[in-house]
Design an enzyme around this catalytic site. Structure first.
Site, PDB file in Angstrom:
ATOM      1  N   GLY A 185       0.779  -1.229   0.000  1.00 12.05           N
ATOM      2  CA  GLY A 185       0.000   0.000   0.000  1.00 12.05           C
ATOM      3  C   GLY A 185       0.807   1.274   0.000  1.00 12.05           C
ATOM      4  CG  ASP A 186       3.472   4.443   1.786  1.00 15.40           C
ATOM      5  OD1 ASP A 186       3.634   5.064   0.714  1.00 15.40           O
ATOM      6  OD2 ASP A 186       3.826   4.904   2.886  1.00 15.40           O
ATOM      7  CG  LEU A 187       5.524  -1.537  -2.120  1.00 14.68           C
ATOM      8  CD1 LEU A 187       5.467  -2.440  -3.343  1.00 14.68           C
ATOM      9  CD2 LEU A 187       6.478  -2.113  -1.084  1.00 14.68           C
ATOM     10  CG  ASN A 215       7.681   2.861   3.685  1.00 13.36           C
ATOM     11  OD1 ASN A 215       8.064   3.446   4.694  1.00 13.36           O
ATOM     12  ND2 ASN A 215       6.574   3.187   3.066  1.00 13.36           N
TER      13      ASN A 215
END
Length: 187
Positions: free
Chosen positions: A98-100, A104
């Site tokens: 969802g937030d690559l 991260n």
């Protein structure tokens, strides 16, 4: 009441994603405690650098001539291979991050890649969801590492070699890209 319920659901989803990644063999933070009253997760403080900072450092070395540049290219290729395989393992396990972004992913001193920040993760094996996950990473590469298109291609090559349904997912990625470009043109 609704806010607390939503925070608890997000916290639980994040914990489940991290635990599933660990079960799949991915290096992700160890969870020590979950406090649903505070919607807090107590986890391992990973000692490492972000992939973002590592790539920025490597990009600086690529401009050099000679052996430093060659070592930097080799290091970058190795890291992109690790990143692509890690994302494929996660997707094979039915997890969408969802937030690559390159922020991260952490790189331990042992050179192990650690995926973090599963706060927007969810469970899905839908090719569209997995393709959007890759598209988010591609946009992060473009905005944070200008001129790093080749590095992202190396991520996709490694992903293609390790993801269970890579051809279907990468075809969907092309569709997602087309929609993204259309949206950029229209506004």
């Amino acid at each position: 009441e609704l806010d607390r319920k939503m925070r608890n659901q997000r916290t639980l989803a994040e914990v489940r994603a991290i635990l599933k990644c660990r079960k799949l063999g991915l290096d992700s933070p160890v969870i020590f405690h979950v406090d649903f009253q505070r919607s807090a997760i107590v986890m391992e403080a990973v000692d490492g650098r972000t992939m973002k900072d590592t790539l920025i450092e490597i990009e600086g070395k690529l401009a050099d001539d000679g052996e430093a540049s060659l070592r930097a290219k080799t290091e970058a290729a190795d890291l992109m291979q690790k990143m692509g395989k890690a994302i494929a393992m996660m997707h094979n396990g039915g997890i969408v991050h969802g937030d690559l972004t390159t922020s991260n992913f952490l790189l331990r001193a042992t050179n192990e890649l650690v995926m973090i920040d599963f706060g927007l993760s969810f469970v899905s094996t839908d090719a569209e969801d997995l393709a959007v996950d890759l598209y988010v990473l591609e946009r992060a590469f473009i905005s944070t590492h200008p001129g790093a298109e080749l590095l992202f291609k190396k991520v996709l090559n490694a992903y293609n070699g390790a993801a269970r349904y890579s051809s279907r997912i990468l075809t969907k990625l092309e569709d997602v890209r087309r929609r993204g470009r259309k949206r950029e043109m229209i506004g």
